[in-house]
Scaffold this motif. Structure first.
Motif, PDB file in Angstrom:
ATOM      1  N   LEU A 152      31.079  51.534  -3.930  1.00 58.12           N
ATOM      2  CA  LEU A 152      30.251  52.878  -2.984  1.00 58.12           C
ATOM      3  C   LEU A 152      29.385  53.244  -2.741  1.00 58.12           C
ATOM      4  CD1 LEU A 152      32.822  54.878  -5.763  1.00 58.12           C
ATOM      5  CD2 LEU A 152      33.902  54.226  -3.227  1.00 58.12           C
ATOM      6  N   THR A 153      28.011  52.419  -2.587  1.00 62.09           N
ATOM      7  CA  THR A 153      26.947  52.300  -2.233  1.00 62.09           C
ATOM      8  C   THR A 153      26.964  52.401  -1.064  1.00 62.09           C
ATOM      9  OG1 THR A 153      26.595  50.059  -2.193  1.00 62.09           O
ATOM     10  CG2 THR A 153      26.351  51.322  -4.558  1.00 62.09           C
ATOM     11  N   PRO A 154      25.567  53.046  -0.322  1.00 60.76           N
ATOM     12  CA  PRO A 154      26.320  52.423   1.481  1.00 60.76           C
ATOM     13  C   PRO A 154      25.903  51.811   1.600  1.00 60.76           C
ATOM     14  CG  PRO A 154      24.313  54.506  -0.316  1.00 60.76           C
ATOM     15  CD  PRO A 154      24.986  54.387  -0.827  1.00 60.76           C
TER      16      PRO A 154
ATOM     17  N   THR B  99      20.777  65.702   3.259  1.00 56.87           N
ATOM     18  CA  THR B  99      21.238  65.865   4.201  1.00 56.87           C
ATOM     19  C   THR B  99      21.926  66.556   5.017  1.00 56.87           C
ATOM     20  OG1 THR B  99      19.171  63.969   4.439  1.00 56.87           O
ATOM     21  CG2 THR B  99      19.533  65.170   6.365  1.00 56.87           C
ATOM     22  N   MET B 100      22.664  66.649   5.202  1.00 53.90           N
ATOM     23  CA  MET B 100      23.852  67.708   6.070  1.00 53.90           C
ATOM     24  C   MET B 100      24.190  69.271   4.772  1.00 53.90           C
ATOM     25  SD  MET B 100      26.875  65.396   7.498  1.00 53.90           S
ATOM     26  CE  MET B 100      27.093  66.059   7.251  1.00 53.90           C
ATOM     27  N   VAL B 101      23.589  68.620   3.681  1.00 55.90           N
ATOM     28  CA  VAL B 101      24.070  69.711   2.918  1.00 55.90           C
ATOM     29  C   VAL B 101      22.905  70.266   3.310  1.00 55.90           C
ATOM     30  CG1 VAL B 101      24.736  71.151   1.193  1.00 55.90           C
ATOM     31  CG2 VAL B 101      25.839  68.233   1.274  1.00 55.90           C
TER      32      VAL B 101
ATOM     33  N   LEU C 137      26.445  61.577  -4.931  1.00 59.51           N
ATOM     34  CA  LEU C 137      26.018  62.509  -3.243  1.00 59.51           C
ATOM     35  C   LEU C 137      25.010  61.635  -2.703  1.00 59.51           C
ATOM     36  CD1 LEU C 137      27.254  65.975  -3.420  1.00 59.51           C
ATOM     37  CD2 LEU C 137      28.008  64.173  -1.701  1.00 59.51           C
ATOM     38  N   ARG C 138      23.647  61.647  -3.436  1.00 58.76           N
ATOM     39  CA  ARG C 138      23.031  60.883  -3.250  1.00 58.76           C
ATOM     40  C   ARG C 138      22.369  59.461  -3.250  1.00 58.76           C
ATOM     41  NH1 ARG C 138      17.878  61.084  -8.211  1.00 58.76           N
ATOM     42  NH2 ARG C 138      19.245  60.038  -8.939  1.00 58.76           N
TER      43      ARG C 138
END
Length: 490
Positions: A473-475, A237-239, A229-230
């Motif tokens: 899977l990385t941003p 930020t959404m969490v 998630l990080r």
């Protein structure tokens, strides 16, 4: 932008069963009934830990039994779901709940039950719910086509909020006709229905961890999910935003009650609570019909969050029963949009093998924040009203009847909130609404990663993985996300 169009038919048929939507609807309704049964129990058994337990440490222990285990165990419940699947998690949760409620019914019929045992029974059901919620929230991408995620997530808030808000009215109606033990037995029947549904459903197969991976601890699994998630910028930020909103909701449970009971009786509080529930229902129906807002972050998460803040401020301006009912209707309806939008983004942007743990981490953050908001506001009320000198025979909880914190000396504040019982809590509600508005503005102008979640992160739904099996899977940046076959955005 997020691509929510249908994938080619060949990919879609491989990714989802033909009866997936029907299966999900049946599963959701059955689990809603089971979840509602547990939520409703606390109203049926009529246990008030602040009345039934005198010593402060016993009150604290009862509160801890009811609420603390859920945020602690939720990430591990999510890890269990990711490792072993939704069916085992739902069966364990439902069967455990059935046994727990059956014992509670027996204790009530035999007269052996005590208030503390009733609290423990509700606490055990709450622990079992960690598995239920992690499973039902992570199963959506396995049964629902991608283009319908928003509709599937529309009723999410009804899963846990229905009987919290509508519970007092339903408990009053049912208890006027049936004995509490009879109602608990009926709840057991609802859980049996949920067990039958789960046992008969065929869940799609997904990639499970390798034998080597299953030997590591569930704590390691949770840590892996957090790192995932990080790495996907904007999701944490959404969490965090959802946790802030949950904390506000916990504070409002106390503040709104103080405001309403300042100038109305219990029937007024039930009216406001029912209006809040109706707001959730109407918003959920609209999202089921039309889906969540097209712009998930700007229109759904932040846009609905701003409406939530404005509704709180408006309801606190010289409050009366009608104004609070309307404000609660709008606020809880917008909150349903916030939660449904969040769920949709998570289902699009978090890979299925991490989704249960992501849900568990979200549930931990949201529940901890809710507890802090609830307990913090209770402590605030005790400290203010205990020293106000206006507690007329109600003990330390006399403020719940509207005594204390009512004098408004400032002419400016008298124009805004009026002068009378419950106005101190009305001012508190207004400040909460302004605070939520400030958070929305901060995220809008100072958190670009959140605003670009839809563009910067690729979709990783089961259908997307079939079409992109080697996906990184990385941003990624928006320019990279759009470089997919056919020129469509990811």
């Amino acid at each position: 932008m997020t691509n929510v169009e249908a994938e080619p038919s060949a990919v879609r048929s491989d990714a989802l069963p033909a009866s997936g939507i029907r299966t999900y609807i049946i599963l959701w309704i059955s689990q809603w009934l089971a979840c509602a049964a547990v939520s409703f129990t606390v109203f049926v058994i009529s246990v008030n830990i602040f009345v039934d337990f005198s010593a402060v440490w016993i009150v604290a222990a009862a509160y801890a039994v009811l609420f603390v285990p859920f945020p602690i165990l939720s990430p591990f419940a999510g890890a269990f779901v990711d490792r072993y699947g939704q069916r085992p998690a739902l069966l364990i949760s439902n069967i455990g709940t059935l046994l727990n409620l059956s014992i509670l019914a027996y204790m009530m019929i035999s007269g052996l039950g005590t208030p503390f045992y009733a609290v423990c029974a509700v606490g055990i059901s709450t622990i079992l719910r960690t598995l239920q919620l992690a499973a039902i929230e992570s199963v959506v991408p396995l049964l629902v086509p991608k283009r319908h995620y928003g509709r599937a997530n529309g009723p999410r808030m009804l899963l846990t909020g229905t009987f919290v808000l509508a519970g007092p009215l339903l408990a009053y109606l049912l208890l006027s006709v049936f004995a509490p033990s009879t109602i608990v037995i009926a709840e057991c029947v609802l859980v049996v229905i949920a067990i039958i549904v789960v046992s008969r459903i065929q869940f799609p197969g997904v990639d499970r961890p390798s034998p080597e991976a299953t030997t590591q601890s569930l704590g390691r699994d949770v840590a892996d999910a957090y790192r995932t998630l990080r790495a996907r910028r904007g999701l944490l930020t959404m969490v965090g935003f959802l946790a802030i909103v949950s904390g506000v909701l916990g504070a409002l449970e106390v503040a709104a009650s103080g405001t309403v009971l300042g100038f109305a009786d219990d029937s007024g509080a039930i009216a406001v609570s029912t209006s809040c529930w109706l707001g959730m229902v109407v918003a959920s129906i609209l999202m089921v019909v039309w889906g969540v807002p097209r712009k998930l972050v700007m229109g759904g998460l932040l846009g609905a969050g701003l409406v939530f803040a404005v509704a709180l401020v408006a309801a606190a301006v010289r409050p009366n029963l009608i104004l609070l009912c309307v404000g609660g209707f709008i606020a809880m309806g917008s909150l349903a949009v916030v939660i449904a939008t969040f769920q949709t983004v998570m289902h699009l942007k978090v890979e299925q093998r991490y989704l249960g743990r992501a849900v568990g981490l979200k549930n931990t953050a949201v529940t901890l924040s809710h507890i802090v908001g609830d307990v913090g506001t209770l402590v605030l009320g005790i400290s203010i009203f205990a020293n106000s000198g206006k507690d007329s025979g109600g003990g330390v909880w006399g403020w719940r009847q509207g005594h204390g914190w009512d004098d408004v000396d400032s002419p400016f504040l008298k124009v805004i909130i009026g002068d009378g019982p419950g106005r101190g809590w009305a001012l508190f509600m207004m400040l909460i609404g302004l605070g939520v508005g400030a958070v929305v503005a901060y995220l809008r102008y100072r958190k670009p990663a959140l605003l670009h979640v839809e563009d910067d992160l690729p979709d990783v739904t089961p259908m997307d993985r079939l079409s992109r099996p080697t996906e990184d899977l990385t941003p990624v940046r928006a320019s990279e996300a759009t470089a997919t076959p056919g020129g469509r955005s990811a």
